[in-house]
Design a protein around this motif. Structure first.
Motif, PDB file in Angstrom:
ATOM      1  N   ALA A 112      -4.339  -1.710   6.606  1.00 37.24           N
ATOM      2  CA  ALA A 112      -3.414  -2.364   5.768  1.00 37.24           C
ATOM      3  C   ALA A 112      -1.936  -1.674   6.626  1.00 37.24           C
ATOM      4  O   ALA A 112      -0.968  -3.035   6.487  1.00 37.24           O
ATOM      5  N   GLU A 113      -2.102  -0.953   7.392  1.00 34.82           N
ATOM      6  CA  GLU A 113      -0.880  -0.340   8.173  1.00 34.82           C
ATOM      7  C   GLU A 113      -0.415  -1.650   9.220  1.00 34.82           C
ATOM      8  O   GLU A 113       0.733  -1.699   9.498  1.00 34.82           O
ATOM      9  N   SER A 114      -2.053  -1.958   9.683  1.00 33.01           N
ATOM     10  CA  SER A 114      -0.826  -3.164  10.793  1.00 33.01           C
ATOM     11  C   SER A 114      -0.823  -4.625   9.521  1.00 33.01           C
ATOM     12  O   SER A 114       0.366  -5.346  10.809  1.00 33.01           O
ATOM     13  N   LEU A 115      -1.389  -4.380   8.794  1.00 34.41           N
ATOM     14  CA  LEU A 115      -0.674  -5.963   8.151  1.00 34.41           C
ATOM     15  C   LEU A 115       0.648  -5.934   7.919  1.00 34.41           C
ATOM     16  O   LEU A 115       1.321  -6.931   7.839  1.00 34.41           O
ATOM     17  N   PRO A 142     -17.299  -4.256   1.645  1.00 35.64           N
ATOM     18  CA  PRO A 142     -15.889  -4.620   1.126  1.00 35.64           C
ATOM     19  C   PRO A 142     -14.558  -3.894   1.795  1.00 35.64           C
ATOM     20  O   PRO A 142     -14.665  -2.431   2.009  1.00 35.64           O
ATOM     21  N   ALA A 143     -13.126  -5.108   2.314  1.00 32.07           N
ATOM     22  CA  ALA A 143     -12.431  -4.041   2.822  1.00 32.07           C
ATOM     23  C   ALA A 143     -11.570  -4.266   1.662  1.00 32.07           C
ATOM     24  O   ALA A 143     -11.408  -3.341   0.243  1.00 32.07           O
ATOM     25  N   ASP A 144     -10.759  -2.812   1.841  1.00 30.56           N
ATOM     26  CA  ASP A 144      -9.709  -1.801   1.593  1.00 30.56           C
ATOM     27  C   ASP A 144      -8.960  -2.606   0.457  1.00 30.56           C
ATOM     28  O   ASP A 144      -7.472  -2.493   0.649  1.00 30.56           O
ATOM     29  N   TYR A 145      -9.674  -3.478  -0.731  1.00 31.08           N
ATOM     30  CA  TYR A 145      -8.624  -3.771  -1.227  1.00 31.08           C
ATOM     31  C   TYR A 145      -7.619  -3.527  -2.294  1.00 31.08           C
ATOM     32  O   TYR A 145      -6.633  -3.761  -2.450  1.00 31.08           O
ATOM     33  N   PRO A 146      -7.616  -1.738  -2.794  1.00 31.17           N
ATOM     34  CA  PRO A 146      -6.515  -1.525  -3.330  1.00 31.17           C
ATOM     35  C   PRO A 146      -5.568  -1.097  -2.270  1.00 31.17           C
ATOM     36  O   PRO A 146      -4.387  -1.742  -2.748  1.00 31.17           O
ATOM     37  N   ALA A 150      -1.951  -3.785  -2.363  1.00 33.56           N
ATOM     38  CA  ALA A 150      -0.685  -3.650  -2.970  1.00 33.56           C
ATOM     39  C   ALA A 150       0.135  -3.561  -1.477  1.00 33.56           C
ATOM     40  O   ALA A 150       1.314  -4.573  -1.600  1.00 33.56           O
ATOM     41  N   VAL A 151       0.021  -3.832  -0.639  1.00 30.80           N
ATOM     42  CA  VAL A 151       0.843  -4.703   0.581  1.00 30.80           C
ATOM     43  C   VAL A 151       1.045  -5.846   0.216  1.00 30.80           C
ATOM     44  O   VAL A 151       2.285  -6.606   0.545  1.00 30.80           O
ATOM     45  N   GLY A 156       4.479 -10.635  -2.204  1.00 30.30           N
ATOM     46  CA  GLY A 156       4.894 -12.038  -2.950  1.00 30.30           C
ATOM     47  C   GLY A 156       3.640 -12.523  -1.868  1.00 30.30           C
ATOM     48  O   GLY A 156       3.904 -14.211  -2.407  1.00 30.30           O
ATOM     49  N   LEU A 157       2.036 -12.269  -1.330  1.00 29.92           N
ATOM     50  CA  LEU A 157       1.667 -13.067  -0.890  1.00 29.92           C
ATOM     51  C   LEU A 157       0.278 -13.222  -1.698  1.00 29.92           C
ATOM     52  O   LEU A 157      -0.402 -11.998  -2.511  1.00 29.92           O
ATOM     53  N   LYS A 158      -0.673 -14.042  -1.713  1.00 27.59           N
ATOM     54  CA  LYS A 158      -1.933 -14.334  -2.896  1.00 27.59           C
ATOM     55  C   LYS A 158      -3.069 -13.824  -1.784  1.00 27.59           C
ATOM     56  O   LYS A 158      -2.629 -13.773   0.458  1.00 27.59           O
ATOM     57  N   VAL A 159      -4.079 -13.101  -2.108  1.00 25.84           N
ATOM     58  CA  VAL A 159      -4.886 -12.786  -0.946  1.00 25.84           C
ATOM     59  C   VAL A 159      -6.282 -13.309  -1.167  1.00 25.84           C
ATOM     60  O   VAL A 159      -6.457 -13.607  -2.749  1.00 25.84           O
ATOM     61  N   LEU A 160      -7.020 -13.962   0.481  1.00 26.42           N
ATOM     62  CA  LEU A 160      -8.444 -14.499   0.073  1.00 26.42           C
ATOM     63  C   LEU A 160      -9.461 -13.536   0.847  1.00 26.42           C
ATOM     64  O   LEU A 160      -9.428 -13.084   1.372  1.00 26.42           O
TER      65      LEU A 160
END
Ligand SMILES: *Cc1c(COP(=O)(O)O)cnc(C)c1O
Length: 375
Positions: A112-115, A142-146, A150-151, A156-160
């Motif tokens: 999430a930090e790199s994202l 599963p990825a760290d979805y929480p 949040a990021v 305002g981005l969609k998550v796939l």
């Protein structure tokens, strides 16, 4: 020894499997129909979402979601640097620009930090419009979805969710395929839930997006098949594959997911002291792969060669960061991805599947330990 023993699985399922396939063939409804519809309902219920739409393969599933969201030229879609090529390929295919972000070395999944840094870099430059984030459930975890959701929400981005390897995994009581704004999975034979050829599916709760995907996967159909209101694709799951998946989903629910976790626990204890995969508290992996981290490329390649000489197959998923792929040579890299670069040199996946016996795990683990003594 097999890396993923699909023959053992067939032997275990043979009576039901043969019956299901032959019934479908005798019924001669090969495309669409009741079997496909029933499977979609079963899959949606298992995953815990409102809509499941099956399609031709996992790559199409990812692409269909991006098309339904209208991703195109000028749009940035953030993709982990450490994944299978298709996760980024689909972004370019619909005309968007993949922006690669780094992963966490312990979980192999998107950081999430790199994202956050990648989004900031794209925003600062002001050339591309950030639209969506792809997160990948690599190796079944599963990825760290929480953190990722949040990021994405802040920007305002969609998550796939790319759940091609993640089917069956969980965070708490939430299943893979139910994270983000939509998810894609693959039924390629070697995936956690695989068919006898190519297949895929998308999952989402939003009715409008689901209706769009239904249209897009059948030539952009409108009120009927010969009314075409948009440019789409031809991407469908065959009825024979639906019949295969119906039998396999029962086995997956009843024991395979549990059995593959038992195999993982056996590896963990037999390989303790080595750098074995980490499953964070509250997470369940469906173990598409069981992946060790070695010290360096030389040790990893040496171990792979030594195992091969003993008749033990192993795989390197993946030897190259996405940003180093020739096909992405023209794509700008916005953030450094040192963890991905290191993983590409040091990961090695061992034989893993629900039919892996206790003896086989012991044999692989002993071979790994012995060979590492002189590597
Ligand atoms: C397998 C895979 C895909 C593509 O699935 P296909 O069914 O082979 O098209 C996409 N993403 C990831 C992470 C995969 O492992």
């Amino acid at each position: 020894m097999e890396f993923r023993d699909l023959k053992a699985q067939y032997r275990a399922l043979q009576p039901e499997m043969d019956r299901a396939i032959l019934e479908t063939v005798a019924g001669a409804g090969f495309i669409g129909g009741a079997r496909v519809k029933a499977l979609e309902e079963r899959l949606a219920a298992y995953v815990g979402v409102k809509h499941c739409i099956t399609c031709g393969n996992g790559t199409d599933a990812l692409q269909l979601m991006l098309m339904a969201w209208g991703i195109g030229p000028g749009d940035a879609v953030f993709v982990p640097d450490f994944t299978f090529f298709a996760s980024g390929e689909v972004v370019s295919f619909v005309g968007g620009t993949p922006v690669f972000y780094d992963v966490c070395p312990e979980t192999f999944n998107g950081s999430a930090e790199s994202l956050e840094q990648a989004i900031a870099a794209v925003e600062a430059e002001g050339k591309l419009k950030p639209k969506a984030v792809i997160a990948v459930d690599l190796y079944g975890l599963p990825a760290d979805y929480p953190a990722i959701e949040a990021v994405a929400k802040r920007h305002g981005l969609k998550v796939l969710e790319d759940a091609a390897q993640g089917f069956g995994g969980k965070i708490g009581s939430k299943r893979a395929g139910s994270f983000g704004d939509g998810a894609a999975t693959s039924f390629f034979p070697a995936k956690p839930l695989g068919c006898y050829g190519d297949g895929g599916a998308v999952f989402m709760n939003d009715d409008e997006t689901a209706a769009l995907v239904r249209s897009l996967c059948v030539h952009g159909k409108g009120s009927d098949k010969y009314d075409n209101v948009r440019i789409g694709m031809n991407s469908r799951l065959d009825a024979v594959q639906a019949a295969v998946l119906d039998v396999k989903l029962t086995a997956f629910e009843q024991r395979e997911l549990e059995d593959v976790n038992t195999a993982a626990r056996r590896y963990d204890s037999a390989l303790s002291g080595l750098v074995t995969p980490v499953v964070p508290e509250g997470y369940l992996s469906s173990w598409a792969q069981y992946t060790l981290r070695l010290e360096n490329r030389q040790q990893r390649d040496g171990l792979q060669a030594a195992l091969k000489a003993r008749g033990i197959p192993s795989m390197v998923y993946y030897p190259k960061p996405m940003h180093c792929q020739t096909a992405f040579a023209h794509v700008k890299q916005y953030v450094p991805c040192p963890n991905t670069e290191r993983l590409c040199d040091t990961v090695l996946s061992l034989p893993m599947h629900p039919y892996l016996t206790e003896e086989a795990v012991a044999q692989v683990a002993q071979a790994v330990r012995e060979e590492l003594n002189h590597l």
